[in-house]
Design a protein around this motif. Sequence first.
Motif, short mmCIF file in Angstrom:
data_model
loop_
_atom_site.label_atom_id
_atom_site.label_comp_id
_atom_site.label_asym_id
_atom_site.label_seq_id
_atom_site.Cartn_x
_atom_site.Cartn_y
_atom_site.Cartn_z
N GLY A 291 0.80 -1.23 0.00
CA GLY A 291 0.00 0.00 0.00
C GLY A 291 0.82 1.27 0.00
O GLY A 291 0.29 2.35 0.22
N LYS A 292 2.14 1.17 -0.23
CA LYS A 292 2.98 2.37 -0.19
C LYS A 292 3.52 2.74 -1.57
O LYS A 292 4.49 3.49 -1.67
CB LYS A 292 4.15 2.14 0.77
CG LYS A 292 3.76 2.02 2.21
CD LYS A 292 3.63 3.38 2.82
CE LYS A 292 3.35 3.25 4.31
NZ LYS A 292 3.10 4.52 4.92
N ASP A 293 2.90 2.20 -2.60
CA ASP A 293 3.40 2.47 -3.96
C ASP A 293 3.42 3.96 -4.28
O ASP A 293 4.36 4.46 -4.86
CB ASP A 293 2.53 1.76 -5.00
CG ASP A 293 2.45 0.28 -4.77
OD1 ASP A 293 1.73 -0.11 -3.83
OD2 ASP A 293 3.10 -0.47 -5.49
N PHE A 294 2.36 4.64 -3.87
CA PHE A 294 2.26 6.06 -4.22
C PHE A 294 3.41 6.85 -3.62
O PHE A 294 3.99 7.72 -4.28
CB PHE A 294 0.91 6.63 -3.78
CG PHE A 294 0.74 8.05 -4.17
CD1 PHE A 294 0.26 8.37 -5.42
CD2 PHE A 294 1.09 9.08 -3.32
CE1 PHE A 294 0.13 9.69 -5.82
CE2 PHE A 294 0.96 10.40 -3.70
CZ PHE A 294 0.47 10.71 -4.96
N GLU A 295 3.73 6.56 -2.35
CA GLU A 295 4.81 7.28 -1.68
C GLU A 295 6.12 7.11 -2.45
O GLU A 295 6.83 8.08 -2.73
CB GLU A 295 5.00 6.76 -0.25
CG GLU A 295 4.04 7.34 0.77
CD GLU A 295 2.67 6.71 0.75
OE1 GLU A 295 2.43 5.82 -0.09
OE2 GLU A 295 1.81 7.11 1.56
N SER B 261 6.01 8.94 -5.85
CA SER B 261 6.12 10.40 -5.80
C SER B 261 7.52 10.83 -5.36
O SER B 261 7.99 11.88 -5.81
CB SER B 261 5.03 11.03 -4.94
OG SER B 261 4.90 10.35 -3.76
N VAL B 262 8.18 10.00 -4.53
CA VAL B 262 9.55 10.36 -4.16
C VAL B 262 10.49 10.21 -5.36
O VAL B 262 11.33 11.09 -5.61
CB VAL B 262 10.03 9.49 -2.97
CG1 VAL B 262 11.53 9.55 -2.81
CG2 VAL B 262 9.35 9.95 -1.70
N ARG C 120 9.66 10.56 -8.39
CA ARG C 120 9.35 11.67 -9.30
C ARG C 120 9.95 12.98 -8.78
O ARG C 120 10.50 13.77 -9.56
CB ARG C 120 7.84 11.79 -9.42
CG ARG C 120 7.45 12.74 -10.47
CD ARG C 120 6.01 12.60 -10.84
NE ARG C 120 5.63 13.83 -11.49
CZ ARG C 120 4.64 14.60 -11.09
NH1 ARG C 120 3.89 14.26 -10.08
NH2 ARG C 120 4.38 15.72 -11.73
N ARG D 39 -3.77 0.57 -2.32
CA ARG D 39 -4.28 1.83 -1.78
C ARG D 39 -3.86 3.02 -2.65
O ARG D 39 -2.69 3.13 -3.01
CB ARG D 39 -3.76 2.01 -0.36
CG ARG D 39 -4.67 2.80 0.52
CD ARG D 39 -4.09 2.91 1.89
NE ARG D 39 -2.95 3.82 1.88
CZ ARG D 39 -2.12 3.96 2.90
NH1 ARG D 39 -2.26 3.24 3.97
NH2 ARG D 39 -1.12 4.80 2.83
N GLY D 40 -4.79 3.85 -2.99
CA GLY D 40 -4.47 4.99 -3.85
C GLY D 40 -5.05 4.85 -5.23
O GLY D 40 -5.41 5.82 -5.87
N HIS E 282 -6.27 5.03 -8.66
CA HIS E 282 -5.89 5.80 -9.85
C HIS E 282 -4.83 6.85 -9.56
O HIS E 282 -4.12 7.26 -10.46
CB HIS E 282 -7.11 6.42 -10.54
CG HIS E 282 -7.95 7.25 -9.64
ND1 HIS E 282 -8.84 6.70 -8.76
CD2 HIS E 282 -8.01 8.58 -9.47
CE1 HIS E 282 -9.43 7.67 -8.09
NE2 HIS E 282 -8.95 8.81 -8.50
N TYR E 283 -4.69 7.26 -8.29
CA TYR E 283 -3.62 8.20 -7.98
C TYR E 283 -2.25 7.55 -8.19
O TYR E 283 -1.29 8.21 -8.59
CB TYR E 283 -3.73 8.71 -6.54
CG TYR E 283 -5.01 9.47 -6.29
CD1 TYR E 283 -5.24 10.67 -6.92
CD2 TYR E 283 -5.98 8.98 -5.43
CE1 TYR E 283 -6.41 11.38 -6.71
CE2 TYR E 283 -7.15 9.67 -5.21
CZ TYR E 283 -7.36 10.87 -5.85
OH TYR E 283 -8.52 11.57 -5.64
N ASN E 284 -2.17 6.22 -7.90
CA ASN E 284 -0.91 5.50 -8.17
C ASN E 284 -0.55 5.59 -9.64
O ASN E 284 0.60 5.80 -10.01
CB ASN E 284 -1.05 4.02 -7.82
CG ASN E 284 -1.25 3.79 -6.34
OD1 ASN E 284 -1.00 4.69 -5.55
ND2 ASN E 284 -1.70 2.62 -5.97
N ILE F 181 -1.71 7.79 -11.86
CA ILE F 181 -1.41 9.17 -12.24
C ILE F 181 0.05 9.48 -11.91
O ILE F 181 0.77 10.07 -12.70
CB ILE F 181 -2.38 10.15 -11.53
CG1 ILE F 181 -3.78 10.00 -12.11
CG2 ILE F 181 -1.91 11.59 -11.68
CD1 ILE F 181 -4.85 10.75 -11.36
N ASN G 243 2.81 10.47 -14.64
CA ASN G 243 3.53 11.74 -14.49
C ASN G 243 5.03 11.51 -14.43
O ASN G 243 5.80 12.29 -14.98
CB ASN G 243 3.08 12.46 -13.22
CG ASN G 243 1.71 13.10 -13.39
OD1 ASN G 243 1.26 13.29 -14.50
ND2 ASN G 243 1.07 13.41 -12.29
#
Lengths: 430, 276
Positions: free
Chosen positions: A207-211, A214-215, A217, A263-264, A266-268, A270, A274
């Motif tokens: 569940g920490k893919d987004f973090e 974004s780091v 990126r 967790r996240g 479609h934000y993942n 996006i 990006n």
Amino acid sequence: MKMKQVFKDVVCSFCGCLCDNLEIEVENGEIRPLSKACTVSRSRFVNYNRDRVPYPMMKINGKHERVSLEESIKKAAEILRNADRPLIYGLSSTTCETQRKCVEIAEKTGGIIDQTATVCHAPTVVAFQETGEIHATLGEIKNRSDLVIFWGCNPLQAHLNHFVRYSVFPKGMYTEKGRKERYIVAVDVRETRTTKLADMFLKITPGKDFELLSVIRALVNGAKINAEEVAGVSMNKIKELVEKMKNCRYGVIFFGLGLTMSRGKHYNIIATLNLVRDLHKYTRFVVIPMRGHFNVKGAGMVLAWQTGYPYAVDFTRGYPRYNPGEYAAVNLLVNREVDAALIVASDPVATFPSPAAKYLTQIPTIVVDPKISMTSLTADVVIPCALAGIETEGTAYRMDGVPIRLKKLIEPKEGVLPDEEIMEKILKRI
Amino acid sequence: MKKIILTLKKEPALPIEAETITPENFAGRTLDEIKKLIVWRGKRKEELGDYFKVEGEKSEEVSETHIILKGDLSKVKYIGKQMATGKITVKGNAGMHLADEMRGGEIVVEGNVSDWSATEFRNGILRIKGNVGNMFASAYPGNPRGMRGGIIVIEGKAGNSLARKMRRGTIIVYDSVGDNLAAQMIAGTVISLGNIGNRPGMLMKRGTIICFGKIQEMLPTFIYDNTYSPLFIRYYFKELREKLNIRVPVKVEGLYERYHGDVSELGKGEIFIYKG
């Protein structure tokens, strides 16, 4: 068909890879793959006749009873005609021609049409719409890629020929050394066969893919991050990956349900898209989702070119409206907002959350499917159809958006029609 | 104001879409004409009078129209769609798409509100006494901007993805907020008196989030700046109190931790956490 026949360049209609180089032998109604088929594909061809729906069925006094095809189609049309808000769901395991007919049925009955992406790659579709997609065909990956990242997917166990045909081993125009020339990175929450084969494995906290994305990126964009580790991965390792990404010649990210359904959502995606966009300051980078069913990409394509929207399309007002959180099949069933369902080549009772599956068993349901499924066991009308890619031809889209023509290898059983014709008959009755 | 009272006769089995319930449609119409306004149940066109008992007096001016809805309207969608003036009071729960693209006037809901409400809210005042669902005051998928102005006061809890792609305006939540608050925010202000879930301000460009509770999990792409007492917050609440009569039950004087981010985007957004 008594004599032995050998077909070359046969297309496998199982997963999103749509391998089109199979050699198949057909004899006495039996199919034997000769070469290049993976184990899953082999099993699909050999067992094509197993667990088939034997004849058209209708629920009479709570029990399934055999009826004629005409009767079942009449009943199906009646259910759809009388419904105030029917749901048409499935589409991913059938041909584009059938999908087109389903859109027509949805429009004519004032219903809602949704496809199986709603429970797998829907976040991908939403994210593509938000940010755009930097895309390539799998052939381009084969010929050019030197950095391949697998994020939240396990092709060695899900898309068996992917490594061999497209992403890791093949030698291409600018990748003459094949595997030796490619750097493979795997990002996953646990060890899998794919991660064991990779040169770099980032084991991340679930569940920490987004973090992490974004780091990465932020680092690509030159920002400073104070943290020592992100998502269970040390900053040094992340920086190493960022350097690899910036300095490669042609990079690609393949992502699967590990990213879309964690967790996240479609934000993942996006964040992934990006990141790929931002990497173009340094090099060429593309992104390809690992689609599951053989024509789930096609379902999105057909819906998009017919209605303007890729999934969750509502026709109740006569014109298409799109709102995934409202018109997606699971939302509709959980909120009890539909009163009949037509299920085409999929098994929502087995795959949906239990309140949705439970409500589906309570409303009049029509199933058009070649094989017996959980949904067909509870449906009011079950109509058997020919298997796409084996008993009927048609068009399907590979995971990278390349349309491929499926071949017909064998005649279907007498009285079993291709689903396209069944849809046409239902449409005429409505 | 002239009152028109609509009482739900019975809860519909399938949701009905009643975007005709706006002061614009009701003004200048007699009660019988209002009963004949169209609502949609699935693909069938029906009349408002089939579902509601209509009482009250005819109103000529739109701005003088006050619609009062009674009953559990959780299956009635699009109440007050694109309304520009007048007032609606919902004495009960409201369904999806309440105050959809609202341009002015006032809506008060005394119960809870379902998902996808106040989508692309443009102007006006929306007060909700209960809780709100997910995707509240957000953008429709594919649209570049969400809430573009106006003031929303939520006295209960808010769900996930509140204020997605917010562009302008103010949202005040008295209780807790779910995950992904103000995702992809472009500008605007969100104030939460309770706790905030995971990843507030993800992918935000600009804008302000003020939190008086705790944040469950901050993203690593938000950078801590310092702890101070920003003057503008006191002025902000004073302005709300004096000009709009919104009295937020919280002590604002004190120190706030300031973070800026999301540095993977533009990085000009700010999150303030009240420290007392």
